[in-house]
Design a protein around this motif. Structure first.
Motif, mmCIF file in Angstrom:
data_model
loop_
_atom_site.group_PDB
_atom_site.id
_atom_site.type_symbol
_atom_site.label_atom_id
_atom_site.label_comp_id
_atom_site.label_asym_id
_atom_site.label_seq_id
_atom_site.Cartn_x
_atom_site.Cartn_y
_atom_site.Cartn_z
ATOM 1 N N HIS A 389 3.534 12.675 1.702
ATOM 2 C CA HIS A 389 4.399 11.775 2.469
ATOM 3 C C HIS A 389 4.775 12.386 3.818
ATOM 4 C CE1 HIS A 389 5.834 8.171 0.088
ATOM 5 N NE2 HIS A 389 4.944 8.723 -0.715
ATOM 6 N N GLN A 390 4.998 13.693 3.831
ATOM 7 C CA GLN A 390 5.346 14.351 5.087
ATOM 8 C C GLN A 390 4.207 14.237 6.100
ATOM 9 O OE1 GLN A 390 6.298 18.340 3.920
ATOM 10 N NE2 GLN A 390 8.295 17.802 3.029
ATOM 11 N N TYR A 391 2.985 14.374 5.641
ATOM 12 C CA TYR A 391 1.839 14.250 6.545
ATOM 13 C C TYR A 391 1.655 12.807 7.008
ATOM 14 C CZ TYR A 391 0.180 19.045 6.020
ATOM 15 O OH TYR A 391 0.060 20.414 6.080
ATOM 16 N N ASP A 410 -10.475 2.831 -4.606
ATOM 17 C CA ASP A 410 -10.024 3.944 -5.447
ATOM 18 C C ASP A 410 -8.630 3.674 -6.003
ATOM 19 O OD1 ASP A 410 -12.388 5.189 -4.948
ATOM 20 O OD2 ASP A 410 -11.565 6.851 -3.789
ATOM 21 N N TYR A 411 -7.743 3.113 -5.162
ATOM 22 C CA TYR A 411 -6.409 2.756 -5.664
ATOM 23 C C TYR A 411 -6.516 1.714 -6.769
ATOM 24 C CZ TYR A 411 -3.458 5.323 -2.403
ATOM 25 O OH TYR A 411 -2.799 6.330 -1.739
ATOM 26 N N LEU A 412 -7.377 0.751 -6.573
ATOM 27 C CA LEU A 412 -7.507 -0.342 -7.540
ATOM 28 C C LEU A 412 -8.175 0.111 -8.832
ATOM 29 C CD1 LEU A 412 -7.069 -3.468 -7.785
ATOM 30 C CD2 LEU A 412 -9.459 -3.703 -7.063
ATOM 31 N N MET A 413 -9.302 0.794 -8.725
ATOM 32 C CA MET A 413 -10.085 1.167 -9.901
ATOM 33 C C MET A 413 -9.352 2.156 -10.798
ATOM 34 S SD MET A 413 -13.866 1.535 -8.234
ATOM 35 C CE MET A 413 -14.640 1.897 -9.786
ATOM 36 N N PHE A 414 -8.550 3.024 -10.207
ATOM 37 C CA PHE A 414 -7.902 4.073 -10.992
ATOM 38 C C PHE A 414 -6.401 3.856 -11.122
ATOM 39 C CE2 PHE A 414 -11.714 5.897 -8.943
ATOM 40 C CZ PHE A 414 -12.501 5.948 -10.085
ATOM 41 N N ASN A 415 -5.958 2.648 -10.772
ATOM 42 C CA ASN A 415 -4.604 2.182 -11.079
ATOM 43 C C ASN A 415 -3.510 3.076 -10.480
ATOM 44 O OD1 ASN A 415 -2.950 0.241 -12.214
ATOM 45 N ND2 ASN A 415 -2.721 1.342 -14.142
ATOM 46 N N TYR A 416 -3.701 3.425 -9.199
ATOM 47 C CA TYR A 416 -2.649 4.180 -8.502
ATOM 48 C C TYR A 416 -1.761 3.207 -7.734
ATOM 49 C CZ TYR A 416 -4.780 8.728 -9.397
ATOM 50 O OH TYR A 416 -5.256 9.874 -10.003
ATOM 51 N N SER A 417 -0.472 3.488 -7.705
ATOM 52 C CA SER A 417 0.487 2.635 -7.008
ATOM 53 C C SER A 417 0.404 2.851 -5.508
ATOM 54 C CB SER A 417 1.913 2.950 -7.482
ATOM 55 O OG SER A 417 2.024 2.782 -8.882
ATOM 56 N N LYS A 418 0.871 1.858 -4.761
ATOM 57 C CA LYS A 418 0.931 2.002 -3.303
ATOM 58 C C LYS A 418 1.894 3.129 -2.941
ATOM 59 C CE LYS A 418 0.047 -2.900 -2.422
ATOM 60 N NZ LYS A 418 0.582 -4.166 -1.866
ATOM 61 N N PRO A 419 1.457 4.075 -2.121
ATOM 62 C CA PRO A 419 2.300 5.234 -1.837
ATOM 63 C C PRO A 419 3.434 4.949 -0.859
ATOM 64 C CG PRO A 419 0.201 5.418 -0.690
ATOM 65 C CD PRO A 419 0.103 4.193 -1.538
ATOM 66 N N PHE A 420 3.380 3.840 -0.130
ATOM 67 C CA PHE A 420 4.452 3.483 0.803
ATOM 68 C C PHE A 420 4.844 2.023 0.564
ATOM 69 C CE2 PHE A 420 2.672 7.151 2.872
ATOM 70 C CZ PHE A 420 3.751 7.767 3.472
ATOM 71 N N ALA A 421 6.132 1.765 0.693
ATOM 72 C CA ALA A 421 6.648 0.427 0.384
ATOM 73 C C ALA A 421 6.169 -0.626 1.383
ATOM 74 C CB ALA A 421 8.181 0.450 0.354
ATOM 75 N N ASP A 422 5.849 -0.206 2.617
ATOM 76 C CA ASP A 422 5.469 -1.198 3.621
ATOM 77 C C ASP A 422 3.984 -1.555 3.600
ATOM 78 O OD1 ASP A 422 4.557 1.225 4.521
ATOM 79 O OD2 ASP A 422 5.334 1.035 6.563
#
Length: 424
Positions: A389-391, A410-422
């Motif tokens: 997040h800092q970077y 990659d986010y979709l296939m491996f079910n990772y959440s969005k790292p930023f709310a916007d």
């Protein structure tokens, strides 16, 4: 005295009835539901990991007929404790007719196939070359952590397959080429295929494969250069087409993934914030020349000092001055998960549990666990979500969105959440 025609017809009819009755009895025996003979499996435990058989007497890719006999019979004895209840089986010294022997043989063969197909993987995977016995989890474990890890695997594969079905519908119809398997490493003794995803524990995974292959006694004994620049481990694309297809269809295929933003920051920190004789002159010089206004002669000469926003500019540029690199390429491109049906999908974020669960499934030696040490820059903290997040805070909202779009599959296939709310 000539028999009467009516008597002959009656005799023929009676003989036919006897023959049909005998045939019906044989058919009933052969079609008897083999599930009545098979031990019941524990509720909720049905690992979708193919059983791996030891083939010390066969070369890789050789014939596999008959390999399942001894391990499966041993499993049957362990789980059923003798003959199935309710069946009067002849004593060992009791003579059997050829018909009885044939029927019994067919039933044993069908039961064997059923056990291989339906038994929990923790039970059906036979011992490997190690003499260390594998102890199956007890009832308490089956109700807790073991089941949780198994269910996690089922969910990960389900999500991955749904994403492939939705966005990569044509992949299943494509033929596998050497390019698709160029990042897959082969361990023949335990029949494992590992797709290397850089910055997701790949160095330590290759150490584990070398120990499994008998090339080292401990992961701690293997140096970084031996892991990455040696030729101890074979890649799948070094085999001919028959060898590739044989291993893809019979070996346990696994990959480990990582949250894309964290993986990207980890790669940047490793390659650009430390001296590097390849990435600085090859990537660094090109990035600074293109994206830094008024770059100093020293920076252009060495390629050192690339900043994260400049690196992201390079990543998102459709006309990159230098090509893509495996350390920040998409997992969907590196491992072709929509084309290759992986049996096990692990995550960097739960590495210790996932890795040791996988090792237990393939029945690795009990003293082999996934190493915890950091391969490079050991004094530096690992890249975490907070550090990532800092970077990314150095980027504009548009750059963050475009980077998310870049790694969207990659986010979709491996079910990772969005790292930023916007992000949308």
């Amino acid at each position: 005295m000539t028999p009467r025609p009516g008597t002959m017809r009656l005799a023929c009819m009676f003989s036919s009835i006897l023959l049909f009755g005998a045939a019906g009895l044989l058919l009933f025996i052969s079609l008897q539901d083999p599930t009545e003979l098979a031990p019941q499996q524990a509720p909720g435990i049905k690992f979708n990991i193919r059983p791996r058989q030891p083939h010390h007497d066969l070369p890789p890719g050789g014939s596999q007929d008959g390999d399942l006999k001894a391990p499966t019979e041993r499993i049957t004895r362990d789980l059923s404790s003798g003959a199935p209840r309710g069946r009067n089986l002849p004593a060992p010294d009791q003579p059997q007719s050829p018909l009885q022997r044939g029927t019994r043989l067919r039933l044993r063969q069908r039961r064997r196939r059923l056990l291989i197909k339906k038994m929990p993987a923790a039970a059906t995977i036979p011992a490997n070359s190690s003499d260390v016995p594998f102890i199956r989890p007890g009832p308490g474990t089956l109700d807790g952590r073991w089941v949780s890890l198994h269910r996690s695997q089922q969910e990960r594969k389900r999500v991955m397959q749904e994403a492939c079905a939705k966005y990569r519908a044509s992949s299943s119809r494509r033929a596998v080429t050497p390019r698709h398997v160029s990042r897959i490493f082969v361990e023949d003794r335990h029949r494992v295929l590992y797709c290397e995803v850089p910055k997701a524990g790949c160095s330590n995974w290759k150490r584990v494969l070398m120990v499994l292959a008998g090339l080292a006694s401990s992961t701690a004994d293997i140096q970084h250069n031996t892991v990455h620049y040696g030729s101890a481990l074979k890649r799948l694309d070094t085999f001919d087409r028959q060898g590739i297809l044989h291993r893809l269809s019979t070996y346990t295929k696994m990959l480990f993934v990582r949250e894309p933003f964290e993986r990207l920051v980890s790669a940047f920190r490793d390659k650009f914030e430390h001296p590097n004789s390849y990435y600085h002159p090859v990537f660094g010089k090109a990035i600074l020349a293109r994206y830094r206004a008024n770059a100093s002669r020293e920076a252009l000469r060495t390629g050192s000092g690339v900043r994260f926003p400049e690196f992201v500019q390079y990543l998102l540029d459709v006309h990159r001055p230098v090509g893509m690199d495996i350390h920040w390429d998409h997992v969907s491109r590196l491992c072709s998960p929509c084309l290759i049906d992986y049996d096990f999908v692990g995550k960097f974020e739960s590495m210790e549990d996932d890795a040791n669960f996988f090792l237990s499934l393939i029945r690795a030696p009990r003293n082999l666990t996934f190493p915890r040490f950091k391969d490079r820059h050991s004094q530096e903290a690992r890249t975490t979500a907070r550090i990532a997040h800092q970077y990314f805070a150095q980027l504009s909202a548009l750059q963050r969105q475009r980077t998310y779009d870049f790694y969207y599959m990659d986010y979709l296939m491996f079910n990772y959440s969005k790292p930023f709310a916007d992000l949308y």
